[in-house]
Design an enzyme around this catalytic site. Structure first.
Site, mmCIF file in Angstrom:
data_model
loop_
_atom_site.group_PDB
_atom_site.id
_atom_site.type_symbol
_atom_site.label_atom_id
_atom_site.label_comp_id
_atom_site.label_asym_id
_atom_site.label_seq_id
_atom_site.Cartn_x
_atom_site.Cartn_y
_atom_site.Cartn_z
ATOM 1 N N HIS A 259 47.972 34.815 50.254
ATOM 2 C CA HIS A 259 47.278 34.271 49.080
ATOM 3 C C HIS A 259 45.957 35.026 48.852
ATOM 4 C CE1 HIS A 259 46.065 30.763 46.476
ATOM 5 N NE2 HIS A 259 44.864 31.214 46.791
ATOM 6 N N GLU A 260 45.169 35.155 49.890
ATOM 7 C CA GLU A 260 43.855 35.806 49.746
ATOM 8 C C GLU A 260 44.009 37.300 49.438
ATOM 9 O OE1 GLU A 260 41.462 33.955 49.252
ATOM 10 O OE2 GLU A 260 42.269 32.110 50.098
ATOM 11 N N HIS A 263 44.232 37.650 45.754
ATOM 12 C CA HIS A 263 42.917 37.653 45.100
ATOM 13 C C HIS A 263 42.227 39.011 45.286
ATOM 14 C CE1 HIS A 263 42.617 33.498 43.843
ATOM 15 N NE2 HIS A 263 42.839 33.024 45.061
ATOM 16 N N GLU A 289 43.938 32.660 40.172
ATOM 17 C CA GLU A 289 44.894 31.916 40.996
ATOM 18 C C GLU A 289 46.327 32.362 40.698
ATOM 19 O OE1 GLU A 289 43.421 30.425 43.262
ATOM 20 O OE2 GLU A 289 44.969 29.214 44.208
#
Ligand SMILES: [Zn+2]
Length: 493
Positions: A259-260, A263, A289
């Site tokens: 997930h990170e 980003h 997101e």
């Protein structure tokens, strides 16, 4: 010198403060000893104050207004408009009111922590009431015709209105709530590896293995340990992530990492000409997101992604030795009712958000009082997730957001997943995504994301970028149908 040139000089100063603050924050959250926290916080306060003074100085505001009168290209115009908005949103608030609000937030956050640990909503209630009241006051100083809650929604996701969110959540409510009940009624047991012990050493090896698979390089990034995973943007060539290792929840560590990285990849692929400008990092919350969720759920939880790596993964993580790839894929997508939003799976997650959105909206339009909030929370939780909330620390007190007056933030989480689904669908028209993943070719996917989404930074808002990339307006359709198709197959419904 043109006003725009004067602006870029000013902006360079602000960017230097931002870099210093980001570095101090990263340091504090990763390797700095706790004992130095108070001195560090104090000096960070000094830097923030200096930066605030530079931004809100009347001469700086005049430069921005003058620049808008000059002939600017689209990028420059958006840059100036964004910077001017950032300043005007705060500059008209009387100083005493602003200080009162900031003080209230820090008190409320502390009280919330205690109230949560004691499971005592009554303790937090007067603060929540005051936070709502003061948020309305702060917003009233804006040069805006929007109602307070609409304004807050717009702050977190430019141009999204409650009518957009209502349409979105109506589809979620009508289609996903009954579908999720069918999934849960199938009562498939949770695979044992999900809660098996996996050492920190093995998890770290797996994350080190996955980083290059996502083309995440330590030449332009870093991976450090922190209490809560986050990603941090320093510059075009410096985008870092943090991880945490939960030894009985390996999948939590791994998917938070992916997930990170989503980003960080977004920040790292913005047009390098935007370096140092506001629009290098002013993507909307929902857009940001969308990329983390695309990495985590749409790529990271797919069979095609894991297939070329699974044997290597089994050699790294010993508990997976006897787990087949099909069992593994079912496990990482396992659906479970949960009281806690941050522990929710991909399928039930939007229901947690829908509930918060409905409550926030009602709190702001006056149809719900803080007295009735826990009761209504629990009623909705029963209706949507079929669980009886027995204590408020597992219910209305679980999230930090409201204690920091972050009203209007929650809906962007669900929106991000929905944007992600629409972008993923559009990508599928240009690329054979499945074949690429099966061939361990994430680079081509990353290049598509750069070309179509990442390079623009904050130049477009969510609605604009969706129209540009997907050639149709935003709707919940791709997201909701995508979830139903995926989980019907996984659960053989
Ligand atoms: Zn995120």
């Amino acid at each position: 010198m043109s006003a725009y040139e004067q602006y870029t000089q000013l902006r360079s100063k602000i960017a230097a403060y931002q870099l210093a603050l980001a570095t101090l924050h990263w340091d504090g959250a990763t390797i700095a000893p706790k004992a130095g926290a108070s001195y560090r916080a104090q000096k960070m306060g000094v830097l923030s104050g200096e930066m605030f003074s530079i931004m809100t100085d009347p001469s700086a505001i005049q430069i921005l207004k003058d620049a808008l009168e000059e002939s600017l290209n689209d990028v420059q115009r958006k840059e100036i408009k964004q910077s001017l908005k950032n300043v005007l949103d705060i500059v008209n608030v009387p100083k005493e009111t602003y200080i009162e609000f900031v003080t209230l937030q820090s008190e409320a956050e502390h009280i919330w922590e205690v109230a949560k640990s004691k499971n005592d909503y009554q303790m937090f209630k007067p603060y929540l009431s005051k936070l709502i009241e003061m948020t309305k006051i702060i917003v009233s100083f804006r040069d805006s015709k929007l109602d307070p809650y609409e304004q807050l929604l717009d702050d977190f996701e430019e141009s999204m209105r409650s009518s957009d969110y209502d349409a979105f959540f109506n589809e979620v409510r009508e289609k996903l709530v009954p579908f999720i009940q069918k999934v849960l009624n199938s009562e498939k047991p949770a695979p044992a590896f999900l809660s098996a012990y996996v050492s920190e050493d093995e998890q770290k090896k797996l994350i080190d293995y996955l980083a290059p698979v996502f083309d995440y390089s330590l030449d332009t990034g870093a991976i450090a340990k922190s209490v809560h995973p986050f990603s941090s943007h320093f510059s075009a060539h410096d985008n870092r992530v943090t991880v945490r290792y939960l030894t009985n929840q390996m999948t939590s560590s791994v998917f938070a990492f992916i997930h990170e990285v989503g980003h960080a990849t977004y920040n790292g692929q913005v047009n390098p000409e935007f370096e140092g400008l506001t629009i290098a990092q002013s993507m909307t919350y929902g857009l940001h997101e969308s990329q983390s969720r695309l990495f985590e759920n749409l790529v990271g939880k797919s069979y095609a992604f894991w297939k070329p790596h699974y044997e290597n993964v089994q050699n790294i993580v010993s508990v997976l030795k006897d787990v087949t790839i099909d069992e593994f894929i079912f496990g990482i997508n396992y659906v479970e009712q949960s009281f806690i939003r941050v522990e929710a799976d991909e399928l039930t997650y939007p229901l947690h958000i829908m509930l918060r959105y409905e409550l926030e909206k009602a709190l702001f339009d006056g149809t719900l009082s803080v007295d009735d909030l826990p009761r209504v929370w629990n009623e909705k939780f029963k209706a949507y997730l079929n669980l009886d909330v027995l204590s408020d620390d597992h219910g209305v007190l679980q999230d930090v957001h409201w204690s920091g007056a972050a009203f209007g933030y929650f809906p962007t989480y669900a929106l991000g997943s929905a944007y992600g689904a629409m972008f993923f669908e559009a990508m599928g028209h240009d690329l054979d995504v499945e074949a690429m993943l099966l061939n361990n070719d994430f680079k081509s996917i990353k290049a598509w994301l750069k070309e179509n989404i990442h390079q623009y930074g904050g130049l477009y808002n969510g609605k604009e970028l969706i129209e540009k990339v997907c050639k149709k307006p935003f709707s919940a359709h791709a997201y909701v149908e995508g979830l139903i198709t995926k989980y019907s197959k996984l659960y053989q419904l």
